[in-house]
Write a protein that holds these residues in place. Structure first.
Motif, PDB file in Angstrom:
ATOM      1  N   LEU A 110      -7.876 -19.620  14.667  1.00 25.92           N
ATOM      2  CA  LEU A 110      -6.815 -18.870  15.359  1.00 25.92           C
ATOM      3  C   LEU A 110      -5.434 -19.147  14.779  1.00 25.92           C
ATOM      4  N   ILE A 111      -5.116 -20.411  14.501  1.00 24.04           N
ATOM      5  CA  ILE A 111      -3.784 -20.731  13.960  1.00 24.04           C
ATOM      6  C   ILE A 111      -3.662 -20.235  12.518  1.00 24.04           C
ATOM      7  N   VAL A 112      -4.758 -20.378  11.748  1.00 25.72           N
ATOM      8  CA  VAL A 112      -4.751 -19.843  10.376  1.00 25.72           C
ATOM      9  C   VAL A 112      -4.578 -18.325  10.411  1.00 25.72           C
ATOM     10  N   MET A 113      -5.251 -17.664  11.359  1.00 26.17           N
ATOM     11  CA  MET A 113      -5.087 -16.213  11.508  1.00 26.17           C
ATOM     12  C   MET A 113      -3.635 -15.850  11.779  1.00 26.17           C
ATOM     13  N   SER A 114      -2.965 -16.636  12.617  1.00 29.53           N
ATOM     14  CA  SER A 114      -1.569 -16.335  12.956  1.00 29.53           C
ATOM     15  C   SER A 114      -0.662 -16.440  11.734  1.00 29.53           C
ATOM     16  N   ARG A 115      -0.963 -17.376  10.838  1.00 29.01           N
ATOM     17  CA  ARG A 115      -0.160 -17.508   9.616  1.00 29.01           C
ATOM     18  C   ARG A 115      -0.393 -16.320   8.684  1.00 29.01           C
ATOM     19  N   HIS A 116      -1.631 -15.856   8.615  1.00 27.46           N
ATOM     20  CA  HIS A 116      -1.923 -14.665   7.799  1.00 27.46           C
ATOM     21  C   HIS A 116      -1.177 -13.442   8.360  1.00 27.46           C
ATOM     22  N   ILE A 117      -1.197 -13.296   9.678  1.00 27.41           N
ATOM     23  CA  ILE A 117      -0.521 -12.158  10.310  1.00 27.41           C
ATOM     24  C   ILE A 117       0.984 -12.255  10.101  1.00 27.41           C
ATOM     25  N   GLU A 118       1.526 -13.470  10.213  1.00 29.68           N
ATOM     26  CA  GLU A 118       2.958 -13.673   9.973  1.00 29.68           C
ATOM     27  C   GLU A 118       3.325 -13.232   8.549  1.00 29.68           C
ATOM     28  N   PHE A 119       2.501 -13.630   7.583  1.00 33.67           N
ATOM     29  CA  PHE A 119       2.729 -13.262   6.180  1.00 33.67           C
ATOM     30  C   PHE A 119       2.685 -11.745   6.008  1.00 33.67           C
ATOM     31  N   ASP A 120       1.668 -11.113   6.574  1.00 32.80           N
ATOM     32  CA  ASP A 120       1.518  -9.661   6.432  1.00 32.80           C
ATOM     33  C   ASP A 120       2.643  -8.902   7.124  1.00 32.80           C
ATOM     34  N   LEU A 121       3.047  -9.375   8.308  1.00 31.59           N
ATOM     35  CA  LEU A 121       4.096  -8.690   9.065  1.00 31.59           C
ATOM     36  C   LEU A 121       5.430  -8.775   8.343  1.00 31.59           C
ATOM     37  N   LYS A 122       5.744  -9.937   7.785  1.00 28.82           N
ATOM     38  CA  LYS A 122       6.990 -10.077   7.032  1.00 28.82           C
ATOM     39  C   LYS A 122       6.993  -9.147   5.823  1.00 28.82           C
ATOM     40  N   ASN A 123       5.856  -9.080   5.141  1.00 22.97           N
ATOM     41  CA  ASN A 123       5.766  -8.182   3.992  1.00 22.97           C
ATOM     42  C   ASN A 123       5.876  -6.717   4.409  1.00 22.97           C
ATOM     43  N   GLU A 124       5.275  -6.377   5.550  1.00 25.65           N
ATOM     44  CA  GLU A 124       5.360  -4.998   6.033  1.00 25.65           C
ATOM     45  C   GLU A 124       6.813  -4.620   6.328  1.00 25.65           C
ATOM     46  N   ILE A 125       7.531  -5.527   7.006  1.00 20.93           N
ATOM     47  CA  ILE A 125       8.925  -5.251   7.359  1.00 20.93           C
ATOM     48  C   ILE A 125       9.777  -5.142   6.094  1.00 20.93           C
ATOM     49  N   TYR A 126       9.578  -6.105   5.170  1.00 18.02           N
ATOM     50  CA  TYR A 126      10.392  -6.090   3.939  1.00 18.02           C
ATOM     51  C   TYR A 126      10.125  -4.831   3.120  1.00 18.02           C
ATOM     52  N   GLN A 127       8.856  -4.474   2.973  1.00 19.55           N
ATOM     53  CA  GLN A 127       8.518  -3.262   2.225  1.00 19.55           C
ATOM     54  C   GLN A 127       9.079  -2.017   2.909  1.00 19.55           C
ATOM     55  N   HIS A 128       9.080  -2.025   4.246  1.00 17.34           N
ATOM     56  CA  HIS A 128       9.634  -0.881   4.971  1.00 17.34           C
ATOM     57  C   HIS A 128      11.147  -0.806   4.772  1.00 17.34           C
ATOM     58  N   TYR A 129      11.805  -1.966   4.766  1.00 14.04           N
ATOM     59  CA  TYR A 129      13.248  -1.991   4.490  1.00 14.04           C
ATOM     60  C   TYR A 129      13.552  -1.318   3.148  1.00 14.04           C
ATOM     61  N   GLN A 130      12.677  -1.559   2.149  1.00 15.19           N
ATOM     62  CA  GLN A 130      12.908  -1.014   0.814  1.00 15.19           C
ATOM     63  C   GLN A 130      12.870   0.516   0.807  1.00 15.19           C
ATOM     64  N   THR A 131      12.121   1.100   1.740  1.00 16.27           N
ATOM     65  CA  THR A 131      11.970   2.560   1.744  1.00 16.27           C
ATOM     66  C   THR A 131      13.105   3.269   2.474  1.00 16.27           C
ATOM     67  N   LEU A 132      13.875   2.535   3.259  1.00 12.07           N
ATOM     68  CA  LEU A 132      14.889   3.182   4.089  1.00 12.07           C
ATOM     69  C   LEU A 132      16.116   3.579   3.267  1.00 12.07           C
ATOM     70  N   PRO A 133      16.752   4.678   3.624  1.00 10.16           N
ATOM     71  CA  PRO A 133      17.894   5.188   2.837  1.00 10.16           C
ATOM     72  C   PRO A 133      19.158   4.378   3.059  1.00 10.16           C
ATOM     73  N   LEU A 134      20.175   4.667   2.228  1.00  7.93           N
ATOM     74  CA  LEU A 134      21.448   3.951   2.358  1.00  7.93           C
ATOM     75  C   LEU A 134      22.100   4.172   3.715  1.00  7.93           C
ATOM     76  N   SER A 135      21.854   5.326   4.316  1.00  9.99           N
ATOM     77  CA  SER A 135      22.449   5.613   5.621  1.00  9.99           C
ATOM     78  C   SER A 135      22.020   4.590   6.660  1.00  9.99           C
ATOM     79  N   PHE A 136      20.792   4.078   6.532  1.00  7.61           N
ATOM     80  CA  PHE A 136      20.299   3.037   7.447  1.00  7.61           C
ATOM     81  C   PHE A 136      21.118   1.761   7.303  1.00  7.61           C
TER      82      PHE A 136
END
Length: 605
Positions: A110-136
Motif C-alpha cells: 500500500l505505501i509503495v503504491m502511494s509512492r507510485h501514484i505520487e510519481f504518476d500524479l506529479k508527472n501528469e500535472i507537470y505534463q499538463h502544465y506544458q500543454t497549457l497556453p500562455l494565457s493560463f
C-alpha cells in the motif's frame, strides 16, 4: 457506518474520483495490500480468544489443583497447567510474529503504491502544465503552480497511502472483532457498539470544519510560495532599493496568517483523540458492568470478559486512526479539488488538421485583431502583412504598440480573435503545433536562460547539435570571445535565469540558441536592446548572412536594426501607420523618417 460514509461527503469523493485510474493501474498492489491487512489483523484478533482459554484454564485448574491437595495427582495437574500456559504463550508469540510479518507486507504494497501514484500524479500535472497556453500563465502565478504540484500532491499521497492503509485496517479489524464478539455474546456486543453512532456523528461534525480550514490553509500556502518565489527572483531589486526589512515584514505577515489557520486546524484535530478515548473508556465500563451481570447469570465466563475488554482496546486505535484518516481524506479532497481545477483546463491552442508541414517561410496575416482576455487590452487592430519565403520584415513601434503580440501570434502562443494567419498558404491552425514551432527560431524580449551550462543553453531544443554548430552559433551572435574568456568556457554553469551573465551577454546567448536550430522562420523580438552600438553592428552584420534563405521578422524600437529588412512596418497602438522599404519610408517623410533622424542624432551625440 452510514454517518461515517456521509462524513467523507459526496463532493469530496467526487474530487477524489480522479485517482481511480491510478488505483486501477496499481490494482495488484491494492488487492494484495487489502489481503495482507486482513490476514495481519486476523493474527492480531485470534490471541484474544487464546487469552480467554488461558484465563478459563487458570480458574478451572486452580480449583482442581486444590481439590487434589495432598495427592500425587496434584503434581500432574500442575505440570499439565504449566505446559498449557507455555503452549498458549508460545502460540501468542508466533501469532504476533506472523502479524508483524504481514504488517510489513502491507506497507510494502500500500505505501509503495502511494509512492507510485505520487510519481504518476506529479508527472501528469507537470505534463499538463506544458500543454497549457500562455494565457493560463498570465492568469496564474508561479507559486500557486508549484504548491499544487508539491504540497497538494503530498496531501493526496497521504490519502492513497497511510490513510487508505489505516482505513482498510479499521474495516478489517471492525469486521473481525464484531464477528468474534457476536460469536461469544450478542447482547454484550450490542452494548459495546452503542457509542459508535455517537462517534460517527462527532467525526462528521468535526471533519466539516476540517475541510473548510484545510482549503483556507492550502490557498494561503500558495500565497506564501508566490511571495517567496518573487522575493528570491527579484533579490537584486530588493537589495538595490533597500527593501529587505519591508519584505521580511510582509513575509512574516503572510506566515502569521498561515500559522494562525494551521493552529486553528490543530485545535480541531485535537478533539479526535480525547473523544475516542472517552468513548473507548465508556465501552470498557459497559463491558465490565454488563459482562459482570452475564457472568453472575452463568452465561459468560471471566475469560470472556477479558476477551471483550481486549476487543474494545483493539478497536480503540483504529477509532483514533479513524479521526486522523478522515482528516487526511478531507485534506486530500481539498488538495485534489485544487489540482483538478487546473487539470480540467484545456488548451485552446490545438491543431484542427494536424498537418506535419515542412515550412518554407511564406507568411500572410490578414485583418487580425487580438485582445488579451486577462487585461482586456486590444493589442492589434485589423493588422495585415504579407512576407514571401526568405524575405525579412522589421516591425517598429513604441512600447505597447503591439510588436511582441505579432511575435506571439506567429509562434502560435495565442490565436487571433479575428482574422487569419497563413503559413505557406495553409491556415496556421491546421498545422501540427509542435512540428511548426520546431521550425521557428524565437528570441523573446524577456530573455530566459536555464541554470545549466552555456553549451546546453545554446543547443536547447536540439540535443544532437555538434560542437562545431554550437561554436558557429556563438560566433554569429558575437558571444564566442566572451565564452572562451570564462575559466570553464562552454561548460560554464549559469546561475538562476542566467544571472552569471550581463544583460547583453544573455541576449546574445538567446540569439545563439535561436539561430543554432537553423530555423526556417527567425523572429527577433527586440533582442538587441541591451547591447551597445558596436556590438549591435557586429551582430547585425552576422545576421545578414544568417537571414539569407530564411524568413526573418525583426521586432525593434531601433531603426538601425530595421535597415536590414526588405520591408518595414510602423505600428502605433495596434494599428499600422506606415509600411514600405527604408528608402520608401524616408521619402514619405512621415513617422519613420522622424524616428530615424531622432535616433541618428542620439547616436552622434
Amino acid at each position: 457506518m452510514k454517518p461515517l460514509l456521509s462524513s467523507i461527503g459526496y463532493r469530496n469523493m467526487k474530487s477524489l474520483k480522479h485517482l481511480n485510474q491510478y488505483f486501477l493501474k496499481y490494482k495488484w498492489y491494492l488487492i494484495l495490500g487489502t489481503l495482507f491487512t486482513f490476514i495481519s489483523n486476523l493474527f492480531g484478533v485470534v490471541p484474544a480468544q487464546i487469552v480467554r482459554y488461558a484465563l478459563d484454564l487458570v480458574k478451572e485448574t486452580i480449583d482442581l489443583y486444590f481439590l487434589y491437595d495432598g495427592f500425587i495427582s496434584q503434581k500432574m495437574v500442575y505440570e499439565f497447567f504449566a505446559f498449557s500456559i507455555l503452549l498458549y504463550g508460545s502460540l501468542i508469540l508466533v501469532l504476533a510474529l506472523l502479524k508483524g510479518f504481514f504488517l510489513f507486507l502491507v506497507r510494502q504494497t500500500l505505501i509503495v503504491m502511494s509512492r507510485h501514484i505520487e510519481f504518476d500524479l506529479k508527472n501528469e500535472i507537470y505534463q499538463h502544465y506544458q500543454t497549457l497556453p500562455l494565457s493560463f500563465y498570465r492568469k496564474n502565478n508561479t507559486g500557486d503552480l508549484m504548491a499544487r504540484i508539491s504540497e497538494d500532491v503530498n496531501k493526496v499521497r497521504m490519502y492513497v497511502g497511510p490513510s487508505l492503509m489505516y482505513g482498510l485496517n479499521l474495516i478489517s479489524v471492525f469486521i473481525l472483532v464484531v464477528w468474534y464478539m457476536l460469536s461469544v455474546n450478542q447482547k454484550l456486543t450490542w452494548y459495546v457498539l452503542l457509542p459508535v453512532p455517537f462517534l460517527s456523528g462527532s467525526i462528521y461534525f468535526v471533519n466539516t470544519i476540517i475541510m473548510r480550514k484545510s482549503e483556507q490553509i492550502q490557498a494561503n500556502l500558495s500565497k506564501i510560495s508566490t511571495f517567496t518565489q518573487e522575493a528570491f527572483s527579484g533579490i537584486r531589486v530588493l537589495k538595490a532599493f533597500v527593501q529587505e526589512e519591508p519584505s521580511t515584514i510582509a513575509f512574516t505577515k503572510q506566515a502569521n496568517v498561515y500559522r494562525e489557520k494551521s493552529l486553528d486546524l490543530v485545535k480541531v484535530d485535537s478533539l479526535f483523540t480525547p473523544l475516542v478515548s472517552v468513548l473507548a473508556g465508556l465501552s470498557s465500563v459497559i463491558v465490565v458492568y454488563v459482562g459482570g451481570l452475564e457472568v453472575m447469570a452463568g452465561r459468560l465466563t471471566a475469560g470472556s470478559i477479558t476477551e471483550f475488554i481486549l476487543y474494545v482496546y483493539m478497536l480503540t486505535w483504529p477509532m483514533i486512526a479513524l479521526g486522523w484518516t478522515t482528516s487526511q481524506i478531507q485534506r486530500a479532497a481539498a488538495s485534489q479539488q485544487r489540482i483538478n481545477e487546473f487539470l480540467e483546463i484545456k488548451t485552446d491552442i490545438i491543431s484542427q488538421e494536424n498537418i506535419n508541414h515542412e515550412v518554407e517561410g511564406a507568411i500572410e496575416v490578414k485583418n487580425v485583431t487580438f485582445t488579451y482576455t486577462d487585461s482586456g487590452i486590444v493589442a492589434l487592430k485589423n493588422f495585415s502583412m504579407s512576407i514571401n519565403a526568405g524575405e525579412s520584415v522589421a516591425i517598429l513601434g513604441t512600447t505597447g504598440a503591439g510588436k511582441s503580440t505579432v511575435a506571439n501570434l506567429l509562434c502560435r502562443m495565442y490565436d487571433a480573435n479575428e482574422g487569419e494567419i497563413k503559413i505557406d498558404g495553409l491556415p496556421i491552425k491546421s498545422l501540427n503545433v509542435n512540428k511548426y514551432r520546431s521550425q521557428i527560431g524565437y528570441v523573446p524580449q524577456d530573455v530566459f536562460l536555464f541554470s545549466d551550462s552555456i553549451r546546453n543553453n545554446v543547443r536547447f531544443g536540439s540535443n544532437e547539435m555538434s560542437e562545431e554548430e554550437i561554436i558557429k552559433a556563438a560566433k554569429d551572435a558575437d558571444l564566442y570571445n566572451n565564452v572562451i574568456d570564462f575559466p570553464e568556457g562552454f561548460d560554464t554553469v549559469l546561475g538562476e535565469r542566467g544571472v552569471t551573465l550581463s544583460g547583453g551577454q544573455k541576449q546574445r546567448l538567446s540569439i545563439a540558441r535561436a539561430i543554432a536550430r537553423e530555423p526556417k522562420i527567425l523572429i527577433l523580438d527586440d533582442c538587441l536592446s541591451a547591447v551597445d552600438t558596436k556590438t549591435e553592428n557586429q551582430i547585425l552584420n552576422n545576421l545578414q548572412g544568417i537571414m539569407k534563405g530564411r524568413t526573418s521578422i525583426i521586432i525593434s524600437h531601433r531603426v538601425s536594426s530595421a535597415k536590414l529588412a526588405d520591408k518595414i512596418i510602423m505600428l502605433d497602438d495596434g494599428n499600422i501607420i506606415e509600411q514600405g522599404s527604408h528608402e520608401e519610408l524616408m521619402n514619405a517623410n512621415n513617422a519613420y523618417k522622424e524616428l530615424y533622424e531622432k535616433q541618428l542624432q542620439v547616436e552622434e551625440v
